[in-house]
Design a protein around this motif. Sequence first.
Motif, PDB file in Angstrom:
ATOM      1  N   PRO A 255       0.824  -1.214   0.000  1.00  0.00           N
ATOM      2  CA  PRO A 255       0.000   0.000   0.000  1.00  0.00           C
ATOM      3  C   PRO A 255       0.852   1.256   0.000  1.00  0.00           C
ATOM      4  N   ASP A 256       0.305   2.315  -0.596  1.00  0.00           N
ATOM      5  CA  ASP A 256       0.973   3.613  -0.519  1.00  0.00           C
ATOM      6  C   ASP A 256       0.643   4.252   0.821  1.00  0.00           C
ATOM      7  N   ILE A 257       1.021   5.519   0.981  1.00  0.00           N
ATOM      8  CA  ILE A 257       0.861   6.156   2.288  1.00  0.00           C
ATOM      9  C   ILE A 257      -0.615   6.303   2.669  1.00  0.00           C
ATOM     10  N   LYS A 258      -1.486   6.527   1.673  1.00  0.00           N
ATOM     11  CA  LYS A 258      -2.914   6.597   1.978  1.00  0.00           C
ATOM     12  C   LYS A 258      -3.444   5.228   2.395  1.00  0.00           C
ATOM     13  N   GLY A 259      -3.012   4.209   1.676  1.00  0.00           N
ATOM     14  CA  GLY A 259      -3.442   2.866   2.029  1.00  0.00           C
ATOM     15  C   GLY A 259      -2.965   2.449   3.407  1.00  0.00           C
ATOM     16  N   ARG A 260      -1.739   2.816   3.758  1.00  0.00           N
ATOM     17  CA  ARG A 260      -1.226   2.464   5.086  1.00  0.00           C
ATOM     18  C   ARG A 260      -2.017   3.165   6.180  1.00  0.00           C
ATOM     19  N   ALA A 261      -2.405   4.401   5.940  1.00  0.00           N
ATOM     20  CA  ALA A 261      -3.222   5.101   6.930  1.00  0.00           C
ATOM     21  C   ALA A 261      -4.554   4.378   7.130  1.00  0.00           C
TER      22      ALA A 261
ATOM     23  N   ALA B  58       5.580   7.093   8.840  1.00  0.00           N
ATOM     24  CA  ALA B  58       6.803   6.550   9.435  1.00  0.00           C
ATOM     25  C   ALA B  58       7.062   5.100   9.057  1.00  0.00           C
ATOM     26  N   THR B  59       6.190   4.515   8.233  1.00  0.00           N
ATOM     27  CA  THR B  59       6.343   3.093   7.886  1.00  0.00           C
ATOM     28  C   THR B  59       6.337   2.891   6.374  1.00  0.00           C
ATOM     29  N   PRO B  60       7.243   3.493   5.647  1.00  0.00           N
ATOM     30  CA  PRO B  60       7.257   3.293   4.187  1.00  0.00           C
ATOM     31  C   PRO B  60       7.629   1.857   3.838  1.00  0.00           C
TER      32      PRO B  60
ATOM     33  N   ILE C 221      22.978   2.987  18.108  1.00  0.00           N
ATOM     34  CA  ILE C 221      24.076   2.025  18.202  1.00  0.00           C
ATOM     35  C   ILE C 221      23.743   0.933  19.213  1.00  0.00           C
ATOM     36  N   ILE C 222      22.469   0.835  19.576  1.00  0.00           N
ATOM     37  CA  ILE C 222      22.034  -0.279  20.430  1.00  0.00           C
ATOM     38  C   ILE C 222      21.877  -1.508  19.541  1.00  0.00           C
ATOM     39  N   PRO C 223      22.531  -2.607  19.844  1.00  0.00           N
ATOM     40  CA  PRO C 223      22.433  -3.796  18.981  1.00  0.00           C
ATOM     41  C   PRO C 223      20.992  -4.285  18.869  1.00  0.00           C
ATOM     42  N   ARG C 224      20.586  -4.594  17.647  1.00  0.00           N
ATOM     43  CA  ARG C 224      19.251  -5.147  17.380  1.00  0.00           C
ATOM     44  C   ARG C 224      19.404  -6.267  16.377  1.00  0.00           C
ATOM     45  N   GLY C 225      18.733  -7.374  16.629  1.00  0.00           N
ATOM     46  CA  GLY C 225      18.784  -8.474  15.688  1.00  0.00           C
ATOM     47  C   GLY C 225      20.215  -8.940  15.480  1.00  0.00           C
ATOM     48  N   LYS C 226      20.623  -8.988  14.213  1.00  0.00           N
ATOM     49  CA  LYS C 226      21.983  -9.407  13.889  1.00  0.00           C
ATOM     50  C   LYS C 226      22.952  -8.231  13.800  1.00  0.00           C
ATOM     51  N   GLY C 227      22.415  -7.003  13.717  1.00  0.00           N
ATOM     52  CA  GLY C 227      23.275  -5.843  13.542  1.00  0.00           C
ATOM     53  C   GLY C 227      23.658  -5.215  14.867  1.00  0.00           C
ATOM     54  N   LEU C 228      24.769  -4.455  14.835  1.00  0.00           N
ATOM     55  CA  LEU C 228      25.237  -3.756  16.024  1.00  0.00           C
ATOM     56  C   LEU C 228      24.725  -2.327  16.086  1.00  0.00           C
ATOM     57  N   GLY C 229      24.154  -1.819  15.015  1.00  0.00           N
ATOM     58  CA  GLY C 229      23.587  -0.482  14.980  1.00  0.00           C
ATOM     59  C   GLY C 229      22.743  -0.340  13.729  1.00  0.00           C
ATOM     60  N   TYR C 230      21.877   0.646  13.714  1.00  0.00           N
ATOM     61  CA  TYR C 230      21.055   0.824  12.527  1.00  0.00           C
ATOM     62  C   TYR C 230      20.578   2.269  12.456  1.00  0.00           C
ATOM     63  N   ALA C 231      20.257   2.680  11.237  1.00  0.00           N
ATOM     64  CA  ALA C 231      19.710   4.010  10.986  1.00  0.00           C
ATOM     65  C   ALA C 231      18.386   3.854  10.261  1.00  0.00           C
ATOM     66  N   GLN C 232      17.385   4.601  10.696  1.00  0.00           N
ATOM     67  CA  GLN C 232      16.066   4.527  10.077  1.00  0.00           C
ATOM     68  C   GLN C 232      15.850   5.779   9.229  1.00  0.00           C
ATOM     69  N   TYR C 233      15.465   5.548   7.965  1.00  0.00           N
ATOM     70  CA  TYR C 233      15.236   6.636   7.029  1.00  0.00           C
ATOM     71  C   TYR C 233      13.783   6.656   6.606  1.00  0.00           C
TER      72      TYR C 233
ATOM     73  N   PRO D 132      11.985   6.897   3.225  1.00  0.00           N
ATOM     74  CA  PRO D 132      12.049   6.963   1.756  1.00  0.00           C
ATOM     75  C   PRO D 132      10.869   7.731   1.179  1.00  0.00           C
ATOM     76  N   ARG D 133      11.095   8.316   0.024  1.00  0.00           N
ATOM     77  CA  ARG D 133      10.029   9.035  -0.663  1.00  0.00           C
ATOM     78  C   ARG D 133       9.008   8.051  -1.227  1.00  0.00           C
ATOM     79  N   GLU D 134       7.771   8.512  -1.327  1.00  0.00           N
ATOM     80  CA  GLU D 134       6.729   7.707  -1.966  1.00  0.00           C
ATOM     81  C   GLU D 134       6.823   7.939  -3.474  1.00  0.00           C
ATOM     82  N   GLN D 135       7.721   7.206  -4.129  1.00  0.00           N
ATOM     83  CA  GLN D 135       7.900   7.367  -5.560  1.00  0.00           C
ATOM     84  C   GLN D 135       8.191   6.009  -6.189  1.00  0.00           C
ATOM     85  N   TYR D 136       7.940   5.922  -7.488  1.00  0.00           N
ATOM     86  CA  TYR D 136       8.090   4.667  -8.209  1.00  0.00           C
ATOM     87  C   TYR D 136       9.173   4.745  -9.288  1.00  0.00           C
TER      88      TYR D 136
END
Length: 672
Positions: free
Chosen positions: A345-351, A379-381, A463-475, A477-481
């Motif tokens: 779903p796109d952003i409208k569908g997710r809402a 926040a959930t693309p 930098i708090i370890p999660r899953g298999k990774g030791l750190g992560y960054a959340q981005y 993304p644009r709603e584009q195709y």
Amino acid sequence: MQKGDFPWDEKDFRYLAVAAAGAGSTLLYLYFRDNGREISWKDFVHRYLGRGMVDRLEVVNKQYVRVILMPGADAEGSYVWFNIGSVDTFERNLETAHLELGMETSRRPAVVYSSESDGSFLMSMIPTLLLIGFLLFTLRRGPMGAGPRGGRGGPFGMSESTAKMMKDNIEVKFKDVAGCEEAKLEILEFVNFLKNPQQYQDLGAKIPKGAVLSGPPGTGKTLLAKATAGEADVPFITVNGSEFLEMFVGVGPARVRDMFAMARKNAPCILFIDEIDAVGRKRGGGNFGGQSEQENTLNQLLVEMDGFNTATNVVVLAGTNRPDVLDPALMRPGRFDRQIYIGPPDIKGRASIFRVHLRPIKLDPNVDKDTLARKMAAATPGFTGADIANVCNEAALIAARHLHPHVGHKDFEQAIDRVIGGLEKKTQVLQPMEKKTVAYHEAGHAVTGWFLQHADPLLKVSIIPRGKGLGYAQYLPREQYLYSREQLFDRMCMMLGGRVAESVFFGRVTTGAQDDLKKVTQSAYAQVVQFGMSEKVGQVSFELPRQGEMVLEKPYSEATAELIDDEVRALVERAYARTLQLVQEKKDLVELVGKRLLEKEVLDKADMLELLGPRPFEEKSTYEEFVEGTGSLDEDTSLPDGLRDWNRERSGGKPDDDDEAAADARDKQQAG
């Protein structure tokens, strides 16, 4: 227990009663019959034979001798008996006894030989008979035996279909399915045909016989089929594609025939085959002689679907997430006429999906459900319906774990982190140098993306370890195709930011960038091989092999393969050089972010604004900004006319709650 709950019927009980009566009578006879009294050979000779009390001797089964006494000779029983070793020995001993007692030949008792059952054979057969009875019962009533409709048992019952039929009490409705309004409109046409077929037949229209619901996992294909069953007042028959395939030859085609016979009997109805790729794969793919059970089942399915005519009123729906492996004969018009794609779903569908899953959750009274749904959608693309349901459930679990009276916004943020990054490992021990390396690695990603125009906006870095990774960054993304070459190049640079930061600050590299390098390599090969973004390779496109798929022969020559490798390596080197230049220019900012990460472990967008200042490029971060210029702010207000009419018809000619909200929103929009 109600009638039908127990798998045995009246006929089975009659057979069981007759068998039990016969066995019981035999056992009672063997138990209560007169078994006589055992004596020794000496007693026989001196007490019975010598006194003339013996009427006759019966040698039974060549094992023992039954001594039949004269009437009134012994009040303790009608006969006595003794064991013998063999018949020859008994005859010699008896002749010797006659001579010692001086008995004349005329007075000697007669000797007869007989054989009879003492019940030991029957007693020894009882365990075997019980085992055979249990096996017959299992074949008759087990999973491969009778079908759900209580048909014949035994091996012949395996040919019955395992399809389940539902007629009522289906709670899922169209209002419970969101984010796929166009697909609902397509399905709605089938429902309307089944309820009002004359409306189409009067105009000479022929309703499609079937439709394939395809799309990635978790997008709501099976849920949409259940909603169809909930909305239509017709029987709904459902079966899984793998249930046609058994270890016995011929079971699959027989079950297909039985399933379609059940559908014709209950027409008008809807037949739903989930995971049809299990039985509908392309024929001739490595099957010896083309006579595999799967191919025979598919052939029977093709024949049965051809047997439907426009007056049958049976609609076949199928669900799969691999439409590319289906046989072309199955997808041709006249069988599955329509292919309905249900994508993420796109952003409208997710809402809209968030609104559905927020209904049963006890939210904070100060939190507006509609506002929360829009914020979570932004926040959930890339999330599917199943991912969103998981986020809502995780938020409720987190709130319950911390004994919160309500589920708040903070719980939803933690749930998104849990779904994206995995379980938080606060107890994982990192050496100080490892922790510093991870901090500067993530700081390199964050700063690089902050100053690249086409990079995605940063939401959070940790930098708090999660899953298999030791750190992560959340981005975000644009709603584009569609993506340009510049956008893909900036994304590659952002992914290389962590490796470059390690090299600049520590003069060495670690294994922490393995996932980043993998994504960079995939993106570079896609640009060169698939998207035609290389001048040397030219405007050509080749299909890249899927992960785990073995490629026997490449669709291009060795010279082209070498050229592709050179272009990919040059593209990655250009991205690395640009990232290195940017990190060296912003070295002080990378160090500032890295030190702050070591202190706080988690930085959000507000912290990044404080450390780096406003981003030099325009970005979108709210629901309203994402949907600006794309139509209405709410998916419900852009509801297709067919669904709006359907809702109005179901509510007796009055708009339902969604329609009232849509009408209010349209009035406000027109007034504005």
